[in-house]
Design a protein around this motif. Structure first.
Motif, PDB file in Angstrom:
ATOM      1  N   PRO A 274      39.024-132.953  -9.334  1.00 46.41           N
ATOM      2  CA  PRO A 274      39.496-133.051  -7.954  1.00 46.41           C
ATOM      3  C   PRO A 274      39.582-131.705  -7.261  1.00 46.41           C
ATOM      4  CG  PRO A 274      41.310-133.376  -9.501  1.00 46.41           C
ATOM      5  CD  PRO A 274      40.049-133.363 -10.314  1.00 46.41           C
ATOM      6  N   ALA A 275      39.621-130.612  -8.021  1.00 45.17           N
ATOM      7  CA  ALA A 275      39.671-129.280  -7.416  1.00 45.17           C
ATOM      8  C   ALA A 275      38.276-128.750  -7.097  1.00 45.17           C
ATOM      9  CB  ALA A 275      40.382-128.304  -8.355  1.00 45.17           C
ATOM     10  N   ARG A 276      37.240-129.463  -7.538  1.00 50.55           N
ATOM     11  CA  ARG A 276      35.877-129.014  -7.259  1.00 50.55           C
ATOM     12  C   ARG A 276      35.568-129.180  -5.772  1.00 50.55           C
ATOM     13  NH1 ARG A 276      30.931-131.512  -6.438  1.00 50.55           N
ATOM     14  NH2 ARG A 276      31.955-133.539  -6.593  1.00 50.55           N
ATOM     15  N   PRO A 277      35.024-128.151  -5.142  1.00 49.87           N
ATOM     16  CA  PRO A 277      34.651-128.310  -3.733  1.00 49.87           C
ATOM     17  C   PRO A 277      33.628-129.435  -3.595  1.00 49.87           C
ATOM     18  CG  PRO A 277      34.564-125.990  -4.383  1.00 49.87           C
ATOM     19  CD  PRO A 277      34.740-126.786  -5.645  1.00 49.87           C
ATOM     20  N   PRO A 278      33.778-130.279  -2.599  1.00 51.10           N
ATOM     21  CA  PRO A 278      32.816-131.374  -2.430  1.00 51.10           C
ATOM     22  C   PRO A 278      31.442-130.843  -2.037  1.00 51.10           C
ATOM     23  CG  PRO A 278      34.236-131.220  -0.512  1.00 51.10           C
ATOM     24  CD  PRO A 278      34.781-130.249  -1.530  1.00 51.10           C
ATOM     25  N   ARG A 279      30.418-131.593  -2.354  1.00 53.49           N
ATOM     26  CA  ARG A 279      29.081-131.280  -1.877  1.00 53.49           C
ATOM     27  C   ARG A 279      28.863-132.006  -0.556  1.00 53.49           C
ATOM     28  NH1 ARG A 279      25.327-133.438  -6.334  1.00 53.49           N
ATOM     29  NH2 ARG A 279      26.797-135.154  -6.027  1.00 53.49           N
ATOM     30  N   LEU A 280      28.016-131.429   0.280  1.00 52.46           N
ATOM     31  CA  LEU A 280      27.728-132.080   1.549  1.00 52.46           C
ATOM     32  C   LEU A 280      27.171-133.482   1.331  1.00 52.46           C
ATOM     33  CD1 LEU A 280      26.284-129.331   3.917  1.00 52.46           C
ATOM     34  CD2 LEU A 280      28.118-130.930   4.424  1.00 52.46           C
TER      35      LEU A 280
ATOM     36  N   ILE B  59      32.382-132.313   8.867  1.00 49.71           N
ATOM     37  CA  ILE B  59      32.940-130.961   8.799  1.00 49.71           C
ATOM     38  C   ILE B  59      34.399-131.014   8.364  1.00 49.71           C
ATOM     39  CG2 ILE B  59      33.555-128.938  10.174  1.00 49.71           C
ATOM     40  CD1 ILE B  59      31.050-129.498  11.875  1.00 49.71           C
ATOM     41  N   ARG B  60      35.146-131.947   8.933  1.00 47.26           N
ATOM     42  CA  ARG B  60      36.575-132.069   8.601  1.00 47.26           C
ATOM     43  C   ARG B  60      36.773-132.383   7.121  1.00 47.26           C
ATOM     44  NH1 ARG B  60      37.606-136.359  11.412  1.00 47.26           N
ATOM     45  NH2 ARG B  60      37.603-135.179  13.353  1.00 47.26           N
TER      46      ARG B  60
ATOM     47  N   PHE C  87      25.346-126.324   9.363  1.00 45.62           N
ATOM     48  CA  PHE C  87      26.682-126.307   8.773  1.00 45.62           C
ATOM     49  C   PHE C  87      26.580-126.426   7.261  1.00 45.62           C
ATOM     50  CE2 PHE C  87      30.199-128.847   6.988  1.00 45.62           C
ATOM     51  CZ  PHE C  87      31.204-127.905   7.120  1.00 45.62           C
ATOM     52  N   GLY C  88      27.489-125.747   6.572  1.00 42.57           N
ATOM     53  CA  GLY C  88      27.535-125.869   5.118  1.00 42.57           C
ATOM     54  C   GLY C  88      28.336-124.759   4.494  1.00 42.57           C
TER      55      GLY C  88
ATOM     56  N   SER D  82      32.291-117.514  -1.875  1.00 40.84           N
ATOM     57  CA  SER D  82      31.625-118.474  -0.996  1.00 40.84           C
ATOM     58  C   SER D  82      32.276-118.434   0.378  1.00 40.84           C
ATOM     59  CB  SER D  82      31.693-119.891  -1.577  1.00 40.84           C
ATOM     60  OG  SER D  82      33.028-120.352  -1.612  1.00 40.84           O
ATOM     61  N   ALA D  83      31.543-118.920   1.371  1.00 40.53           N
ATOM     62  CA  ALA D  83      32.044-118.968   2.743  1.00 40.53           C
ATOM     63  C   ALA D  83      31.423-120.161   3.451  1.00 40.53           C
ATOM     64  CB  ALA D  83      31.709-117.672   3.485  1.00 40.53           C
ATOM     65  N   PHE D  84      32.192-120.770   4.335  1.00 40.12           N
ATOM     66  CA  PHE D  84      31.665-121.855   5.145  1.00 40.12           C
ATOM     67  C   PHE D  84      30.845-121.259   6.286  1.00 40.12           C
ATOM     68  CE2 PHE D  84      35.326-123.807   3.089  1.00 40.12           C
ATOM     69  CZ  PHE D  84      34.757-124.978   2.625  1.00 40.12           C
ATOM     70  N   LEU D  85      29.744-121.903   6.595  1.00 34.33           N
ATOM     71  CA  LEU D  85      28.790-121.382   7.572  1.00 34.33           C
ATOM     72  C   LEU D  85      28.689-122.329   8.757  1.00 34.33           C
ATOM     73  CD1 LEU D  85      26.438-119.439   8.392  1.00 34.33           C
ATOM     74  CD2 LEU D  85      24.920-120.992   7.166  1.00 34.33           C
ATOM     75  N   PHE D  86      28.781-121.770   9.955  1.00 31.95           N
ATOM     76  CA  PHE D  86      28.562-122.510  11.192  1.00 31.95           C
ATOM     77  C   PHE D  86      27.437-121.823  11.949  1.00 31.95           C
ATOM     78  CE2 PHE D  86      32.932-122.904   9.890  1.00 31.95           C
ATOM     79  CZ  PHE D  86      33.207-124.261  10.021  1.00 31.95           C
TER      80      PHE D  86
END
Length: 623
Positions: free
Chosen positions: A196-202, A226-227, A499-500, A508-512
């Motif tokens: 559950p702590a794993r970041p989700p994949r798009l 995105i949310r 987005f991703g 890591s970083a979120f990209l817009f």
């Protein structure tokens, strides 16, 4: 359920061969370990817990429970752990669960005990039905402690099958509906997929949409993706109260005191006893003392007496009501007179804790601290505030045609305005900003900029380079660095959006990736990036839409969301009304400067007639 009759045993005695010879129970999972998750679910169901393990005994001992190695040598599997637990069990029953099933049911013990007692059995085990087949789960079992010798005899004879000793005892099967609750995690791939702590994949997030089309994505679907994909930054810090303005609270602020601390007067007037009030006759009271704010009086009002009191003054003993001074007549010899029905008992008295009671939440986690909140915290004596770490956001523009202010403007070139609008919008959000300037249309330069930004920021915002005509290397580089998707959104202005999340150097970083046209950049930021950045800060601050009357007709086709720049004012009847600023081209930044709001025309809307109500987003506080 008789919880005091059941002991719990976590079976962690395996050799971990499927996990690279590392104990499955000690594998990272959900921010801790698999064993910790199993123990968390097991503890409330039993009176005591122990762990069966044959290696890493100190690591398991750190959980603060007894750790018992197998009594039967030579690795006899889960049965050896069960035997060890039964020999040491001090209750009537022993419940066993494996260390690699962190989703075990919260009612496992209760249902197994009920099944065992109903069948007058010696052992109850969980079963599920999967694809029409009955699937037993013998390691999820409840056993009578007095069956230890039966199991030991079976093991001494060389038996190893989990169900091999069942013919010697009476067994009950208990059906559970949720098969996933008994899932074993046997490989590292499964561990990562279920963590559950794993970041989700798009792809995981997108799969929740019934009709996902990246080339025709509605605004609300893009916002939902995105949310669901972004996650809050976990780091927090303590700051002085004055430095907390505009920051996001990292935890609830619990009031240490009652506010107000004492019953006090809400008016300048006279404190009296409610029982002295007369329903149909004039009341005369003698003034025996004066109460000032911050200075309590020791005088006690008796029948026919009152005290002069100022706003905020502590209510005197015996008094429960205050009559405002303007409602009484003051006579000589410190006597006041008031007409019948002027006040009711209890009027104009503020009760202790009426605003806040000691121990209650004054401000909730996730709130953006405003000036009124500073005053509230100061009234509680709070000097330091826990806040989320400031979000670090890197941004740059892309394009060979862009020039920074101060550079000569060659033919065909334009000054880069996007970095300044993005800077202003990020500044309003309270981010730590990393301005990386203009990146030229070159694959190596773009990749270097993204890597640098990723290793130093939580989020990255780019403008330009995401449209259909953009060079192919943009997609290739972003795909190589992480999990990024490109959308054509059903909106105007601002159709293209990337987005991703990208990664480099263990960070890591979120990209817009916003479009390049100046107005499209601002619209895309407000309706996609802004909420995501606030969510990363731990705050929820949806855009507040107001209703206004459209002064003129607005042409629009259903099927896409349109954002038109407008000027909000008040009509002759005092009602809010809005007019469009003129040409709505996505490159006309002047129209954004002239506007004070955005008219939001939703996906399903068609043309708007003059006088119809429309949604409006005010710019104040945003731009």
């Amino acid at each position: 359920m008789q919880i005091e009759s059941i002991s719990g045993l976590l079976l962690a005695g395996g050799r971990g061969t499927r996990m690279g010879s590392v104990d499955k129970g000690l594998q990272p999972f959900g921010g801790s370990t698999m064993a910790a998750h199993v123990l968390e679910r097991l503890r409330p169901q039993v009176v005591s817990v122990a762990i069966n393990a044959n290696q890493n005994l100190d690591a398991y001992g750190a959980f603060g429970v007894p750790v018992w190695p197998d009594d039967t040598p030579g690795f006899a599997g889960p049965l050896a752990g069960l035997e060890t637990g039964l020999r040491r069990c001090t209750t009537s029953y022993l419940l066993t669960v494996p260390c690699d099933s962190p989703f075990l049911p919260a009612d496992l013990a209760a249902r197994l005990l009920a099944g065992l007692q109903a069948a007058d059995a010696d052992l109850a085990l969980a079963v599920t039905e999967e694809n029409g087949l009955r699937q037993p789960h013998p390691v999820f079992c409840l056993v009578k402690a007095d069956k230890a010798e039966v199991l030991s005899s079976y093991l001494a004879a060389g038996g190893r099958r989990m169900d091999g000793w069942y013919p010697q005892i009476k067994v009950a099967e208990v059906l559970f509906e949720d098969a996933a609750a008994f899932r074993n995690i046997n490989t590292r791939d499964e561990l990562q997929a279920l963590d559950p702590a794993r970041p989700p994949r798009l792809a995981d997030v997108v799969s929740c949409l019934s009709a996902y089309d990246p080339d025709a994505l509605p605004v609300r679907d893009a916002q939902k993706i995105i949310r669901d994909f972004v996650a809050p930054v976990r780091a927090t810090e303590q700051v002085a109260l004055r430095a907390a303005l505009g920051r996001v609270l990292a935890s609830d602020i619990i009031s240490p005191i009652n506010v107000p601390a004492h019953d006090n007067s809400a008016m300048d007037g006279y404190a009296l006893r409610g029982e002295d009030l007369l329903p149909d006759a004039e009341l005369r009271l003698r003034v025996i003392d004066t109460v000032y704010a911050g200075r309590a009086s020791s005088a006690v009002a008796g029948k026919g007496e009152c005290l002069r009191i100022m706003t905020g003054g502590v209510m005197p003993a015996g008094c429960d009501s205050v009559v405002p001074q303007e409602f009484v007549k003051v006579l000589a010899d410190d006597v006041i007179v008031m007409a019948p029905g002027t006040i009711r008992p209890g009027d104009n008295r503020r009760l202790a804790g009426e605003d806040l009671k000691a121990g209650s939440a004054a401000l909730m986690k996730g709130k953006i601290i405003r000036p009124a909140d500073l005053g509230l915290l100061a009234s509680l004596g709070v000097a330091e505030v826990p806040v989320q770490r400031r979000l670090r956001v890197a941004f740059f523009s892309t394009g060979d045609e862009l020039r920074s202010i101060g550079q000569p403007l060659d033919e065909g070139c334009v000054y880069d305005s996007n970095r300044y609008t993005i800077y202003g919008m990020l500044q309003r959000l309270g981010c730590d900003i990393i301005d990386m300037g203009v990146v030229r249309d070159d694959p190596a330069a773009l990749e270097a900029a993204l890597v640098d930004a990723c290793e130093n920021a939580d989020a990255i915002i780019t403008s330009g380079g995401v449209s259909v005509g953009a060079a192919d290397y943009t997609r290739q580089i972003m795909a190589r660095l992480g999990d990024v998707t490109f959308w054509k959104i059903g909106m105007r202005p601002g159709r293209p959006l990337a987005f991703g999340r990208i990664a480099s150097g263990g960070k890591s970083a979120f990209l817009f990736g916003l479009p390049g046209n100046p107005v499209a950049v601002m619209v895309s930021f407000y309706f996609f990036a802004r909420e995501a950045l606030l969510r990363m800060m731990g705050a929820e601050a949806p855009l507040p839409l107001l209703k206004a009357r459209s002064v003129a007709a607005i042409r629009k086709k259903p099927g896409r969301t349109e954002y038109q720049r407008g000027v909000l004012s008040h009509g002759a009847d005092g009602m809010p009304e809005v007019r469009i600023t003129g040409s709505q081209g996505s490159g006309i930044l002047r129209s954004m400067s002239e506007a004070n709001c955005m008219v939001v025309l939703h996906d399903e809307q068609g043309s708007v007639q003059a006088g119809e109500m429309v949604d409006v987003l005010m710019f104040e506080g945003l731009v």
